[in-house]
Design a protein around this motif. Structure first.
Motif, PDB file in Angstrom:
ATOM      1  N   LYS A   1       0.844  -1.197  -0.090  1.00 32.65           N
ATOM      2  CA  LYS A   1       0.069  -0.148   0.087  1.00 32.65           C
ATOM      3  C   LYS A   1       0.877   1.232  -0.063  1.00 32.65           C
ATOM      4  O   LYS A   1       0.411   2.271  -0.589  1.00 32.65           O
ATOM      5  CB  LYS A   1      -0.913   0.046   1.230  1.00 32.65           C
ATOM      6  CG  LYS A   1      -2.219  -1.030   1.192  1.00 32.65           C
ATOM      7  CD  LYS A   1      -2.847  -0.627   2.353  1.00 32.65           C
ATOM      8  CE  LYS A   1      -4.365  -1.636   2.293  1.00 32.65           C
ATOM      9  NZ  LYS A   1      -5.182  -1.509   3.320  1.00 32.65           N
ATOM     10  N   ALA A   2       1.755   1.067   0.689  1.00 32.56           N
ATOM     11  CA  ALA A   2       3.021   2.448   0.700  1.00 32.56           C
ATOM     12  C   ALA A   2       4.319   2.168   0.872  1.00 32.56           C
ATOM     13  O   ALA A   2       4.768   0.803   0.887  1.00 32.56           O
ATOM     14  CB  ALA A   2       2.361   3.265   2.139  1.00 32.56           C
ATOM     15  N   GLY A   3       5.212   3.027   0.992  1.00 29.77           N
ATOM     16  CA  GLY A   3       6.684   2.692   1.084  1.00 29.77           C
ATOM     17  C   GLY A   3       7.216   2.947  -0.362  1.00 29.77           C
ATOM     18  O   GLY A   3       6.873   3.260  -1.176  1.00 29.77           O
ATOM     19  N   LEU A   4       8.839   2.673  -0.432  1.00 32.54           N
ATOM     20  CA  LEU A   4       9.531   2.974  -1.343  1.00 32.54           C
ATOM     21  C   LEU A   4       9.209   2.027  -2.679  1.00 32.54           C
ATOM     22  O   LEU A   4       9.349   2.836  -3.730  1.00 32.54           O
ATOM     23  CB  LEU A   4      11.001   2.632  -1.048  1.00 32.54           C
ATOM     24  CG  LEU A   4      11.984   3.181  -2.210  1.00 32.54           C
ATOM     25  CD1 LEU A   4      11.785   4.503  -2.399  1.00 32.54           C
ATOM     26  CD2 LEU A   4      13.599   2.944  -1.266  1.00 32.54           C
ATOM     27  N   ALA A   5       8.872   0.967  -2.509  1.00 31.96           N
ATOM     28  CA  ALA A   5       8.630   0.046  -3.701  1.00 31.96           C
ATOM     29  C   ALA A   5       7.336   0.706  -4.286  1.00 31.96           C
ATOM     30  O   ALA A   5       7.313   0.770  -5.625  1.00 31.96           O
ATOM     31  CB  ALA A   5       8.633  -1.259  -3.124  1.00 31.96           C
ATOM     32  N   ARG A   6       6.406   1.054  -3.536  1.00 31.50           N
ATOM     33  CA  ARG A   6       5.193   1.316  -4.093  1.00 31.50           C
ATOM     34  C   ARG A   6       5.564   2.663  -4.736  1.00 31.50           C
ATOM     35  O   ARG A   6       4.857   3.024  -5.917  1.00 31.50           O
ATOM     36  CB  ARG A   6       4.081   1.545  -3.269  1.00 31.50           C
ATOM     37  CG  ARG A   6       2.725   2.087  -3.794  1.00 31.50           C
ATOM     38  CD  ARG A   6       2.196   1.128  -4.698  1.00 31.50           C
ATOM     39  NE  ARG A   6       1.124   1.351  -5.500  1.00 31.50           N
ATOM     40  CZ  ARG A   6      -0.243   0.976  -5.147  1.00 31.50           C
ATOM     41  NH1 ARG A   6      -0.262   0.327  -3.871  1.00 31.50           N
ATOM     42  NH2 ARG A   6      -1.182   1.610  -5.672  1.00 31.50           N
ATOM     43  N   ASN A   7       6.178   3.613  -4.160  1.00 34.44           N
ATOM     44  CA  ASN A   7       6.603   4.849  -4.907  1.00 34.44           C
ATOM     45  C   ASN A   7       7.067   4.862  -6.096  1.00 34.44           C
ATOM     46  O   ASN A   7       6.922   5.734  -7.044  1.00 34.44           O
ATOM     47  CB  ASN A   7       7.396   5.866  -3.804  1.00 34.44           C
ATOM     48  CG  ASN A   7       6.586   6.301  -2.677  1.00 34.44           C
ATOM     49  OD1 ASN A   7       5.343   6.164  -2.534  1.00 34.44           O
ATOM     50  ND2 ASN A   7       7.367   6.515  -1.410  1.00 34.44           N
ATOM     51  N   ARG A   8       8.165   3.908  -6.123  1.00 36.13           N
ATOM     52  CA  ARG A   8       9.066   3.613  -7.210  1.00 36.13           C
ATOM     53  C   ARG A   8       7.953   2.979  -8.487  1.00 36.13           C
ATOM     54  O   ARG A   8       8.121   3.283  -9.475  1.00 36.13           O
ATOM     55  CB  ARG A   8       9.951   2.902  -7.203  1.00 36.13           C
ATOM     56  CG  ARG A   8      11.196   3.245  -6.408  1.00 36.13           C
ATOM     57  CD  ARG A   8      12.352   2.458  -6.440  1.00 36.13           C
ATOM     58  NE  ARG A   8      13.422   2.892  -5.822  1.00 36.13           N
ATOM     59  CZ  ARG A   8      14.773   2.278  -5.491  1.00 36.13           C
ATOM     60  NH1 ARG A   8      14.675   1.118  -5.860  1.00 36.13           N
ATOM     61  NH2 ARG A   8      15.515   2.860  -4.975  1.00 36.13           N
ATOM     62  N   PHE A   9       7.239   2.260  -7.990  1.00 40.40           N
ATOM     63  CA  PHE A   9       6.207   1.495  -9.074  1.00 40.40           C
ATOM     64  C   PHE A   9       5.206   2.440  -9.675  1.00 40.40           C
ATOM     65  O   PHE A   9       5.156   2.540 -10.805  1.00 40.40           O
ATOM     66  CB  PHE A   9       5.421   0.483  -8.261  1.00 40.40           C
ATOM     67  CG  PHE A   9       4.368  -0.208  -8.988  1.00 40.40           C
ATOM     68  CD1 PHE A   9       4.598  -1.179 -10.153  1.00 40.40           C
ATOM     69  CD2 PHE A   9       2.988   0.003  -9.178  1.00 40.40           C
ATOM     70  CE1 PHE A   9       3.769  -2.078 -10.777  1.00 40.40           C
ATOM     71  CE2 PHE A   9       2.286  -0.633 -10.039  1.00 40.40           C
ATOM     72  CZ  PHE A   9       2.342  -1.616 -10.802  1.00 40.40           C
ATOM     73  N   ASP A  10       4.542   3.306  -8.621  1.00 38.53           N
ATOM     74  CA  ASP A  10       3.808   4.299  -9.241  1.00 38.53           C
ATOM     75  C   ASP A  10       4.385   5.527 -10.188  1.00 38.53           C
ATOM     76  O   ASP A  10       3.918   6.048 -11.235  1.00 38.53           O
ATOM     77  CB  ASP A  10       3.062   5.073  -8.065  1.00 38.53           C
ATOM     78  CG  ASP A  10       2.201   4.192  -7.158  1.00 38.53           C
ATOM     79  OD1 ASP A  10       1.656   3.204  -7.924  1.00 38.53           O
ATOM     80  OD2 ASP A  10       1.672   4.636  -6.090  1.00 38.53           O
TER      81      ASP A  10
ATOM     82  N   ALA B   1      13.909  -1.597 -14.283  1.00 38.54           N
ATOM     83  CA  ALA B   1      12.819  -0.843 -14.359  1.00 38.54           C
ATOM     84  C   ALA B   1      12.588  -0.194 -12.921  1.00 38.54           C
ATOM     85  O   ALA B   1      12.294   1.110 -12.718  1.00 38.54           O
ATOM     86  CB  ALA B   1      11.479  -1.421 -14.949  1.00 38.54           C
ATOM     87  N   LEU B   2      12.657  -0.955 -11.846  1.00 37.60           N
ATOM     88  CA  LEU B   2      12.279  -0.485 -10.680  1.00 37.60           C
ATOM     89  C   LEU B   2      13.736  -0.356  -9.717  1.00 37.60           C
ATOM     90  O   LEU B   2      13.354   0.177  -8.499  1.00 37.60           O
ATOM     91  CB  LEU B   2      11.244  -1.505 -10.016  1.00 37.60           C
ATOM     92  CG  LEU B   2       9.770  -1.609 -10.646  1.00 37.60           C
ATOM     93  CD1 LEU B   2       9.249  -2.571  -9.986  1.00 37.60           C
ATOM     94  CD2 LEU B   2       9.096  -0.371 -10.672  1.00 37.60           C
ATOM     95  N   GLY B   3      14.563  -0.665 -10.417  1.00 40.68           N
ATOM     96  CA  GLY B   3      15.891  -0.369  -9.481  1.00 40.68           C
ATOM     97  C   GLY B   3      16.022  -1.371  -8.236  1.00 40.68           C
ATOM     98  O   GLY B   3      15.407  -2.341  -8.076  1.00 40.68           O
ATOM     99  N   PHE B   4      16.923  -0.855  -7.302  1.00 43.54           N
ATOM    100  CA  PHE B   4      17.412  -1.592  -6.413  1.00 43.54           C
ATOM    101  C   PHE B   4      16.851  -1.006  -4.888  1.00 43.54           C
ATOM    102  O   PHE B   4      16.675   0.059  -4.870  1.00 43.54           O
ATOM    103  CB  PHE B   4      18.888  -1.733  -6.259  1.00 43.54           C
ATOM    104  CG  PHE B   4      19.636  -3.007  -7.175  1.00 43.54           C
ATOM    105  CD1 PHE B   4      19.966  -4.040  -6.496  1.00 43.54           C
ATOM    106  CD2 PHE B   4      19.436  -2.558  -8.416  1.00 43.54           C
ATOM    107  CE1 PHE B   4      20.554  -5.012  -7.485  1.00 43.54           C
ATOM    108  CE2 PHE B   4      19.901  -3.555  -9.410  1.00 43.54           C
ATOM    109  CZ  PHE B   4      20.499  -5.026  -8.869  1.00 43.54           C
TER     110      PHE B   4
ATOM    111  N   LEU C   1       5.020  -7.596  -5.823  1.00 43.48           N
ATOM    112  CA  LEU C   1       6.120  -6.820  -5.873  1.00 43.48           C
ATOM    113  C   LEU C   1       6.798  -6.740  -4.421  1.00 43.48           C
ATOM    114  O   LEU C   1       6.339  -6.227  -3.728  1.00 43.48           O
ATOM    115  CB  LEU C   1       5.597  -5.399  -6.484  1.00 43.48           C
ATOM    116  CG  LEU C   1       7.098  -4.294  -6.368  1.00 43.48           C
ATOM    117  CD1 LEU C   1       7.584  -4.826  -7.236  1.00 43.48           C
ATOM    118  CD2 LEU C   1       6.287  -2.931  -6.780  1.00 43.48           C
ATOM    119  N   VAL C   2       8.019  -7.270  -4.363  1.00 39.82           N
ATOM    120  CA  VAL C   2       8.736  -7.397  -3.161  1.00 39.82           C
ATOM    121  C   VAL C   2      10.378  -7.286  -3.367  1.00 39.82           C
ATOM    122  O   VAL C   2      10.707  -7.485  -4.487  1.00 39.82           O
ATOM    123  CB  VAL C   2       8.607  -8.496  -2.182  1.00 39.82           C
ATOM    124  CG1 VAL C   2       7.213  -8.551  -1.856  1.00 39.82           C
ATOM    125  CG2 VAL C   2       9.018  -9.925  -3.101  1.00 39.82           C
ATOM    126  N   PRO C   3      11.051  -6.768  -2.406  1.00 33.85           N
ATOM    127  CA  PRO C   3      12.546  -6.817  -2.637  1.00 33.85           C
ATOM    128  C   PRO C   3      12.944  -8.493  -2.604  1.00 33.85           C
ATOM    129  O   PRO C   3      12.366  -9.116  -1.905  1.00 33.85           O
ATOM    130  CB  PRO C   3      13.111  -6.240  -1.228  1.00 33.85           C
ATOM    131  CG  PRO C   3      11.855  -5.358  -0.784  1.00 33.85           C
ATOM    132  CD  PRO C   3      10.723  -6.202  -1.153  1.00 33.85           C
TER     133      PRO C   3
END
Length: 298
Positions: A196-205, A262-265, A239-241
């Protein structure tokens, strides 16, 4: 009010769940509810907004939580002072970390901390990685494990420990073992489970907006563990690290599809305030933690 009541109140303020908090403090949920009622009667203000589904701190409750933490910290400081010999560092270090961080990032730190400073005890709050920075800024935790953006966090001391790519994970017994195409094809055609939130979601959006891609999002959840639980049901790609799949309960039973560049590290590490106030014990613990974070070859 007494110290036990303050501890019970703080446990409820952290979990916002009567049954879970009651179990942690060895009370029944009804007994904990009565305890909160006594505190509200004594303070003269409502400390929680609660109904049949949700529990939340009121503004008065947030202020009372600050008071309770301060009182308990000072109690611990006094007891440590009474029992302390010489100039040793002792007291409680409050840490915020996800379940994944507890079995990947935390163990080497705990080993070094307990070896160098055996008088420091840990109090660990587990939760969604997206809540780590708020926990530090709100002083609920002195130290947190978090995904660190390229420019860090303003006003916070960030120490990177390891990196991990973001990947799309799927159940090895589900429908999504074979997936063809680019990350853009995956996002636009496959059912996705997202945080719902966090760095992974921000990068995805940010990424889908830049590519004008419309994703197929079938579920959202708080925290990597919850996302993976939904993936285990076969609902779609999570979508997870990648670090989530390399250790612990998700090391088996899942496969992953790369997201390429695409989504980096994910840059994962420890975050704490630059400086802390409070008691002398808290200041010494902060210096001890800083020493370990900045003088260890992670």
């Amino acid at each position: 009010m007494d110290f036990y009541e303050l501890k019970a109140f703080l446990q409820l303020s952290r979990t916002l769940h009567f049954a879970k908090a009651a179990q942690e403090v060895n009370l029944s949920a009804s007994a904990l509810s009565r305890l909160v009622g006594r505190l509200e009667e004594e303070t003269g203000v409502p400390l929680f907004d609660r109904d049949n589904r949700e529990v939340a701190l009121t503004e008065h409750g947030k202020r009372f939580a600050e008071f309770a933490r301060k009182v308990l910290d000072e109690q611990n400081e006094l007891l440590q002072e009474f029992s302390q010999h010489g100039d040793s560092v002792s007291g409680t270090l409050h840490v915020y970390a996800s379940v994944t961080a507890c079995y990947t990032i935390m163990p080497p730190f705990i080993t070094r901390l307990s070896s160098a400073y055996p008088g420091i005890q840990l109090s660990v709050e587990t939760g969604d990685p997206a809540g780590a920075i708020a926990a530090v800024r709100e002083s609920r935790a002195e130290l947190a494990v978090a995904a660190i953006p390229d420019d860090g966090f303003e006003g916070l001391d960030c120490v990177s420990v390891r990196t991990s790519p973001l990947v799309f994970a799927a159940s090895s017994t589900g429908m999504y073992i074979q997936v063809d195409g680019s990350p853009q094809d995956i996002v636009s055609t496959m059912p996705l489970i997202l945080p719902k939130a966090g760095l992974a979601r921000n990068r995805f959006d940010t990424w889908i907006k830049s590519r004008n891609v419309k994703p197929r999002v079938v579920a959202e959840a708080e925290g990597n563990e919850a996302v993976m639980a939904l993936a285990a049901l076969g609902l779609g790609l999570a979508l997870v690290p990648k670090i989530v799949l390399e250790n612990g309960p998700y090391a088996e039973g899942f496969i992953y599809h790369t997201a390429g560049n695409a989504l980096g590290f994910y840059n994962i590490g420890f975050v704490q305030k630059m400086q802390v106030g409070g008691t002398e014990s808290q200041k010494k613990i902060h210096l001890a933690v800083t020493d370990i974070l900045h003088n260890t070859r992670w």
